[in-house]
Design a protein around this motif. Structure first.
Motif, PDB file in Angstrom:
ATOM      1  N   GLN A 150       0.826  -1.213   0.000  1.00 23.18           N
ATOM      2  CA  GLN A 150       0.000   0.000   0.000  1.00 23.18           C
ATOM      3  C   GLN A 150       0.864   1.268   0.000  1.00 23.18           C
ATOM      4  OE1 GLN A 150      -3.673  -0.107   2.374  1.00 23.18           O
ATOM      5  NE2 GLN A 150      -3.074  -2.164   2.989  1.00 23.18           N
ATOM      6  N   PRO A 151       1.849   1.327  -0.876  1.00 17.94           N
ATOM      7  CA  PRO A 151       2.725   2.510  -0.910  1.00 17.94           C
ATOM      8  C   PRO A 151       2.048   3.667  -1.646  1.00 17.94           C
ATOM      9  CG  PRO A 151       3.322   1.036  -2.682  1.00 17.94           C
ATOM     10  CD  PRO A 151       2.192   0.370  -1.946  1.00 17.94           C
ATOM     11  N   ALA A 152       2.570   4.857  -1.435  1.00 21.20           N
ATOM     12  CA  ALA A 152       2.086   6.018  -2.198  1.00 21.20           C
ATOM     13  C   ALA A 152       2.441   5.843  -3.668  1.00 21.20           C
ATOM     14  CB  ALA A 152       2.712   7.293  -1.648  1.00 21.20           C
ATOM     15  N   ILE A 153       3.624   5.272  -3.929  1.00 21.01           N
ATOM     16  CA  ILE A 153       4.103   5.143  -5.319  1.00 21.01           C
ATOM     17  C   ILE A 153       4.664   3.743  -5.559  1.00 21.01           C
ATOM     18  CG2 ILE A 153       5.683   6.068  -7.055  1.00 21.01           C
ATOM     19  CD1 ILE A 153       5.995   8.540  -5.143  1.00 21.01           C
ATOM     20  N   THR A 191      12.695   3.184   1.196  1.00 21.16           N
ATOM     21  CA  THR A 191      12.482   2.585   2.513  1.00 21.16           C
ATOM     22  C   THR A 191      11.160   3.044   3.139  1.00 21.16           C
ATOM     23  OG1 THR A 191      13.756   4.432   3.355  1.00 21.16           O
ATOM     24  CG2 THR A 191      14.926   2.352   3.078  1.00 21.16           C
ATOM     25  N   ARG A 192      10.447   3.907   2.421  1.00 23.27           N
ATOM     26  CA  ARG A 192       9.243   4.493   3.022  1.00 23.27           C
ATOM     27  C   ARG A 192       8.265   4.865   1.914  1.00 23.27           C
ATOM     28  NH1 ARG A 192       9.297  10.030   3.207  1.00 23.27           N
ATOM     29  NH2 ARG A 192      11.548  10.046   3.148  1.00 23.27           N
ATOM     30  N   ASP A 193       7.095   4.288   1.959  1.00 26.67           N
ATOM     31  CA  ASP A 193       6.009   4.714   1.075  1.00 26.67           C
ATOM     32  C   ASP A 193       6.247   4.469  -0.419  1.00 26.67           C
ATOM     33  OD1 ASP A 193       3.534   5.431   1.763  1.00 26.67           O
ATOM     34  OD2 ASP A 193       3.762   7.567   1.394  1.00 26.67           O
ATOM     35  N   VAL A 194       7.157   3.559  -0.739  1.00 21.75           N
ATOM     36  CA  VAL A 194       7.441   3.260  -2.155  1.00 21.75           C
ATOM     37  C   VAL A 194       7.617   1.750  -2.313  1.00 21.75           C
ATOM     38  CG1 VAL A 194       9.174   3.523  -3.994  1.00 21.75           C
ATOM     39  CG2 VAL A 194       8.546   5.500  -2.628  1.00 21.75           C
ATOM     40  N   TYR A 195       7.220   1.235  -3.474  1.00 21.50           N
ATOM     41  CA  TYR A 195       7.519  -0.159  -3.827  1.00 21.50           C
ATOM     42  C   TYR A 195       8.152  -0.127  -5.215  1.00 21.50           C
ATOM     43  CZ  TYR A 195       7.033  -5.217  -4.061  1.00 21.50           C
ATOM     44  OH  TYR A 195       7.294  -6.573  -4.131  1.00 21.50           O
ATOM     45  N   LEU A 196       9.262  -0.835  -5.385  1.00 21.76           N
ATOM     46  CA  LEU A 196       9.977  -0.855  -6.665  1.00 21.76           C
ATOM     47  C   LEU A 196       9.854  -2.233  -7.309  1.00 21.76           C
ATOM     48  CD1 LEU A 196      13.388   0.715  -5.478  1.00 21.76           C
ATOM     49  CD2 LEU A 196      11.344   1.922  -6.287  1.00 21.76           C
ATOM     50  N   ALA A 197       9.565  -2.249  -8.583  1.00 23.72           N
ATOM     51  CA  ALA A 197       9.493  -3.533  -9.296  1.00 23.72           C
ATOM     52  C   ALA A 197       9.773  -3.292 -10.777  1.00 23.72           C
ATOM     53  CB  ALA A 197       8.128  -4.174  -9.110  1.00 23.72           C
ATOM     54  N   ARG A 298       3.536  14.063  -7.730  1.00 27.09           N
ATOM     55  CA  ARG A 298       3.370  14.607  -6.381  1.00 27.09           C
ATOM     56  C   ARG A 298       1.968  15.181  -6.168  1.00 27.09           C
ATOM     57  NH1 ARG A 298       7.198  19.406  -3.967  1.00 27.09           N
ATOM     58  NH2 ARG A 298       7.624  18.365  -2.023  1.00 27.09           N
ATOM     59  N   THR A 299       1.375  15.714  -7.223  1.00 28.50           N
ATOM     60  CA  THR A 299       0.025  16.279  -7.090  1.00 28.50           C
ATOM     61  C   THR A 299      -0.999  15.203  -6.755  1.00 28.50           C
ATOM     62  OG1 THR A 299      -0.561  16.042  -9.423  1.00 28.50           O
ATOM     63  CG2 THR A 299       0.504  18.108  -8.773  1.00 28.50           C
ATOM     64  N   LEU A 300      -0.618  13.948  -6.953  1.00 29.68           N
ATOM     65  CA  LEU A 300      -1.560  12.848  -6.684  1.00 29.68           C
ATOM     66  C   LEU A 300      -1.507  12.391  -5.245  1.00 29.68           C
ATOM     67  CD1 LEU A 300      -0.655  10.676  -9.812  1.00 29.68           C
ATOM     68  CD2 LEU A 300      -2.524  12.310  -9.589  1.00 29.68           C
ATOM     69  N   ARG A 301      -0.570  12.955  -4.499  1.00 32.21           N
ATOM     70  CA  ARG A 301      -0.318  12.502  -3.127  1.00 32.21           C
ATOM     71  C   ARG A 301      -1.603  12.347  -2.335  1.00 32.21           C
ATOM     72  NH1 ARG A 301       5.110  13.545  -0.852  1.00 32.21           N
ATOM     73  NH2 ARG A 301       5.356  11.691  -2.071  1.00 32.21           N
ATOM     74  N   ARG A 302      -1.701  11.202  -1.645  1.00 31.19           N
ATOM     75  CA  ARG A 302      -2.929  10.966  -0.869  1.00 31.19           C
ATOM     76  C   ARG A 302      -2.952  11.775   0.419  1.00 31.19           C
ATOM     77  NH1 ARG A 302      -1.422   4.754   0.485  1.00 31.19           N
ATOM     78  NH2 ARG A 302       0.606   5.154   1.334  1.00 31.19           N
TER      79      ARG A 302
END
Ligand code: URA
Length: 302
Positions: A150-153, A191-197, A298-302
């Protein structure tokens, strides 16, 4: 779409300002500046499962610098990435295109395996056991992803490179370092609020881009990964990731500068396209445009 915060009133940290300075953007909020943030234009929602290529045309809001080969090649070719990684000319030769039936058969196999995975660990297990497309023959290990659920990005690249293959993690080495700097400018970190794949989970040999048949075979793993990670937004880096996620052959510059929607498990997930970090390493002038893409994200930030 709800308009995001006005970039003129955004606060920037010292690190963000230093990065902007490096890009030659000291006052990105100046009205009328050609490098000002591009407006977010909502695009037609697309289903990640849709097979038909898009014919949508985007409205270009700012000039785009010339692109590297890796960002201009058409699907079906297997160019070598722009990133300065290992040389591998012997691997970059043309391969006979696979028939649609063979690709459908491969995808059916991986769909069954990925669809049965109840969690990310099982999905990684299924990908580890996968021998569907042949990339497994030359990889060291599967590079599934890194980050929190459930990351922001959720950042999507094309495929693991040499270092990623060695370390088992996405976006290592120079590309990873640049991505970390880019994420820092929007107050994010791996390490925070992101998932990389990546679009494919095994390293294409010789630093080449993944082929359409490999992308198709690996697609069910990525789709299941989206369902399990449940990102708030997606950042597609580079032509291969953008075109395969959006099921389109439109060039990268048409896909940048607006917010797309990807349907994952009945939910519309906003998706922004930007240059691949490998491309940016070779074409630093495009970092300014990448910065604009990040501001859009960034404008999409929850
Ligand atoms: N590293 C990755 O994991 N993916 C890319 O697309 C590039 C570098």
């Amino acid at each position: 779409m709800t308009p995001g915060p006005d970039p003129k009133t955004m606060q920037y940290t010292a690190l963000q300002l230093a990065w902007l300075h490096e890009l030659g953007i000291d006052k990105p909020w100046i009205p009328g500046d050609a490098r000002a943030v591009a407006p977010a234009t909502p695009a037609t929602p697309k289903s990640a499962e849709a097979l038909a290529p898009s014919v949508e045309q985007s409205v270009q809001t700012q000039p785009i610098a010339a692109r590297a080969d890796s960002e201009t090649s058409l699907p079906g070719s297997a160019p070598v990435r722009a990133a300065p990684r290992a040389t591998g000319a012997k691997h970059a030769q043309a391969v006979a295109p696979m028939s649609a039936v063979s690709i459908a058969a491969m995808t059916a196999l991986t769909s069954a395996a990925a669809g049965a995975a109840p969690d990310l660990q099982s999905l990684a297990g299924a990908a580890n056991a996968c021998q569907t497309c042949g990339l497994c023959r030359e990889r060291t290990q599967v590079v599934m992803g890194q980050g929190m659920t459930q990351p922001a990005i959720m950042v999507i690249g094309d495929g693991p490179g040499e270092q990623e293959d060695r370390q088992g993690l996405p976006f290592m080495a120079e590309s990873g370092l640049l991505l970390d700097q880019m994420l820092a400018t929007i107050d994010s970190a791996r390490t925070r609020d992101v998932y990389l794949a990546n679009v494919v989970k095994c390293r294409p040999p010789g630093n080449r881009l993944p082929r359409p048949d490999e992308i198709a075979a690996c697609r069910p793993y990525l789709l299941r990964q989206f369902e399990l990670v449940r990102p708030f937004s997606i950042l597609a880096l580079g032509r291969v990731a953008a075109q395969s996620l959006l099921n389109t052959e439109e060039p990268l510059q048409n896909l940048r500068g607006r917010v797309h929607q990807l349907e994952i498990a009945g939910q519309q997930i906003p998706l922004v396209v930007s240059y691949h970090t490998g491309h940016l390493l070779n074409h630093p002038a495009d970092k300014a445009a990448a910065w604009q893409d990040l501001q859009l994200l960034r404008t999409l930030r929850r």
